[in-house]
Design a protein around this motif. Sequence first.
Motif, PDB file in Angstrom:
ATOM      1  N   THR A 208      59.376  35.014-107.046  1.00  0.00           N
ATOM      2  CA  THR A 208      57.948  34.890-107.364  1.00  0.00           C
ATOM      3  C   THR A 208      57.388  33.504-107.078  1.00  0.00           C
ATOM      4  O   THR A 208      56.215  33.255-107.366  1.00  0.00           O
ATOM      5  N   ASP A 209      58.173  32.613-106.504  1.00  0.00           N
ATOM      6  CA  ASP A 209      57.698  31.270-106.160  1.00  0.00           C
ATOM      7  C   ASP A 209      57.051  31.313-104.777  1.00  0.00           C
ATOM      8  O   ASP A 209      57.731  31.444-103.752  1.00  0.00           O
ATOM      9  N   THR A 210      55.713  31.180-104.720  1.00  0.00           N
ATOM     10  CA  THR A 210      54.990  31.315-103.442  1.00  0.00           C
ATOM     11  C   THR A 210      55.231  30.139-102.508  1.00  0.00           C
ATOM     12  O   THR A 210      54.994  30.259-101.294  1.00  0.00           O
ATOM     13  N   THR A 214      57.931  32.517 -96.534  1.00  0.00           N
ATOM     14  CA  THR A 214      57.902  32.174 -95.108  1.00  0.00           C
ATOM     15  C   THR A 214      57.253  33.301 -94.323  1.00  0.00           C
ATOM     16  O   THR A 214      57.054  34.419 -94.858  1.00  0.00           O
ATOM     17  N   GLY A 215      56.926  33.036 -93.076  1.00  0.00           N
ATOM     18  CA  GLY A 215      56.395  34.059 -92.187  1.00  0.00           C
ATOM     19  C   GLY A 215      55.023  34.536 -92.615  1.00  0.00           C
ATOM     20  O   GLY A 215      54.177  33.786 -93.102  1.00  0.00           O
ATOM     21  N   SER A 216      54.820  35.830 -92.443  1.00  0.00           N
ATOM     22  CA  SER A 216      53.524  36.420 -92.776  1.00  0.00           C
ATOM     23  C   SER A 216      53.246  36.431 -94.278  1.00  0.00           C
ATOM     24  O   SER A 216      52.090  36.436 -94.704  1.00  0.00           O
ATOM     25  N   HIS A 217      54.301  36.416 -95.079  1.00  0.00           N
ATOM     26  CA  HIS A 217      54.114  36.409 -96.539  1.00  0.00           C
ATOM     27  C   HIS A 217      53.502  35.081 -96.998  1.00  0.00           C
ATOM     28  O   HIS A 217      52.766  35.045 -97.977  1.00  0.00           O
ATOM     29  N   LYS A 218      53.810  34.029 -96.293  1.00  0.00           N
ATOM     30  CA  LYS A 218      53.256  32.731 -96.656  1.00  0.00           C
ATOM     31  C   LYS A 218      51.747  32.688 -96.439  1.00  0.00           C
ATOM     32  O   LYS A 218      51.020  31.996 -97.165  1.00  0.00           O
ATOM     33  N   GLU A 219      51.235  33.436 -95.457  1.00  0.00           N
ATOM     34  CA  GLU A 219      49.814  33.429 -95.146  1.00  0.00           C
ATOM     35  C   GLU A 219      48.979  34.193 -96.179  1.00  0.00           C
ATOM     36  O   GLU A 219      47.752  34.089 -96.171  1.00  0.00           O
ATOM     37  N   ARG A 220      49.627  34.911 -97.033  1.00  0.00           N
ATOM     38  CA  ARG A 220      48.883  35.714 -98.018  1.00  0.00           C
ATOM     39  C   ARG A 220      48.478  34.912 -99.249  1.00  0.00           C
ATOM     40  O   ARG A 220      47.701  35.414-100.074  1.00  0.00           O
ATOM     41  N   PHE A 221      48.993  33.685 -99.398  1.00  0.00           N
ATOM     42  CA  PHE A 221      48.687  32.869-100.582  1.00  0.00           C
ATOM     43  C   PHE A 221      48.200  31.495-100.132  1.00  0.00           C
ATOM     44  O   PHE A 221      48.596  30.981 -99.069  1.00  0.00           O
ATOM     45  N   GLU A 223      47.417  27.241-101.294  1.00  0.00           N
ATOM     46  CA  GLU A 223      48.304  26.181-101.801  1.00  0.00           C
ATOM     47  C   GLU A 223      48.569  26.298-103.301  1.00  0.00           C
ATOM     48  O   GLU A 223      49.607  25.868-103.802  1.00  0.00           O
ATOM     49  N   THR A 224      47.629  26.871-104.046  1.00  0.00           N
ATOM     50  CA  THR A 224      47.785  26.998-105.503  1.00  0.00           C
ATOM     51  C   THR A 224      48.582  28.231-105.906  1.00  0.00           C
ATOM     52  O   THR A 224      48.867  28.415-107.099  1.00  0.00           O
ATOM     53  N   GLY A 225      48.934  29.092-104.921  1.00  0.00           N
ATOM     54  CA  GLY A 225      49.676  30.297-105.239  1.00  0.00           C
ATOM     55  C   GLY A 225      48.801  31.503-105.492  1.00  0.00           C
ATOM     56  O   GLY A 225      49.307  32.566-105.887  1.00  0.00           O
TER      57      GLY A 225
END
Length: 265
Positions: A208-210, A214-221, A223-225
């Motif tokens: 659960t740590d945003t 990595t990858g496409s999952h990182k683009e969904r959040f 900087e604040t999560g």
Amino acid sequence: MGTVESTRRKQKSENLTTSLKEPKSRSMMADQKDTIEDFKVQTAKHPNAGSVALRPHSEHSKDRTSKRLSTESNGTSDGGAGSSTPVELTALEESFRRFAIHGDTRATGKEMHGKNWSKLCKDCGVIDGKNITLTDVDIVFSKVKKKTCRTITYDEFKAALGELARKKYKDKSGEDAEAEVFKLIEGKAPVIAGVTRAVASPTVSRLTDTTKFTGSHKERFDETGRGKGKAGRVDIVDTSGYVSGYKHRGTYEKKVNKPTEGRPM
């Protein structure tokens, strides 16, 4: 003449004082006489009264009253008909009372409702889902209770356990089966179901740590999560005509569409 009248007045006042004192002295003499008679009676009962202080008659009456009240409260009498020792509860009866008062502040612990009876059988492991089910427990409860009652007593409770014991342990005798069921219940208390709390484990924290995505999952959040919504899930095509990173976007329209007022024709 004045001297004679004053003398008469003094004599009258003295006679009046004497007449008032006589009843008081008589009552005092009567009280002393009663005290002497009581002393003689107590001396006759207690020959060694010289070394023991005598108690007034009023204290003896108070002692008799307190003794009677204490014997009545303990269920005994002067003849020793009852017993003042408290009755010790067995482990089975103690468990019965714990389940009987569960969830009911007005319950006395002497009778048990059908809901608490079902909970007892479930919490203590009497219901196994094979030989004993919840339906069997309800049927036995309706069988042992009185027709006009909605509760069962301790004796009816034991009879109900006997019915379930013979059905649960078919390969054992009646007494052995009842003993096995009694062991399941003795010393038990109702299980109180509370709110389930989330347990923080390293695996859950890592997933659960945003910041570690990595990858496409990182683009969904951001900087604040916090999630970006649709912008983080769908690639939005930019059809404005500007190249990426251009800082003066929209300035051309402002220059072209300037107002013409005040300009010479």
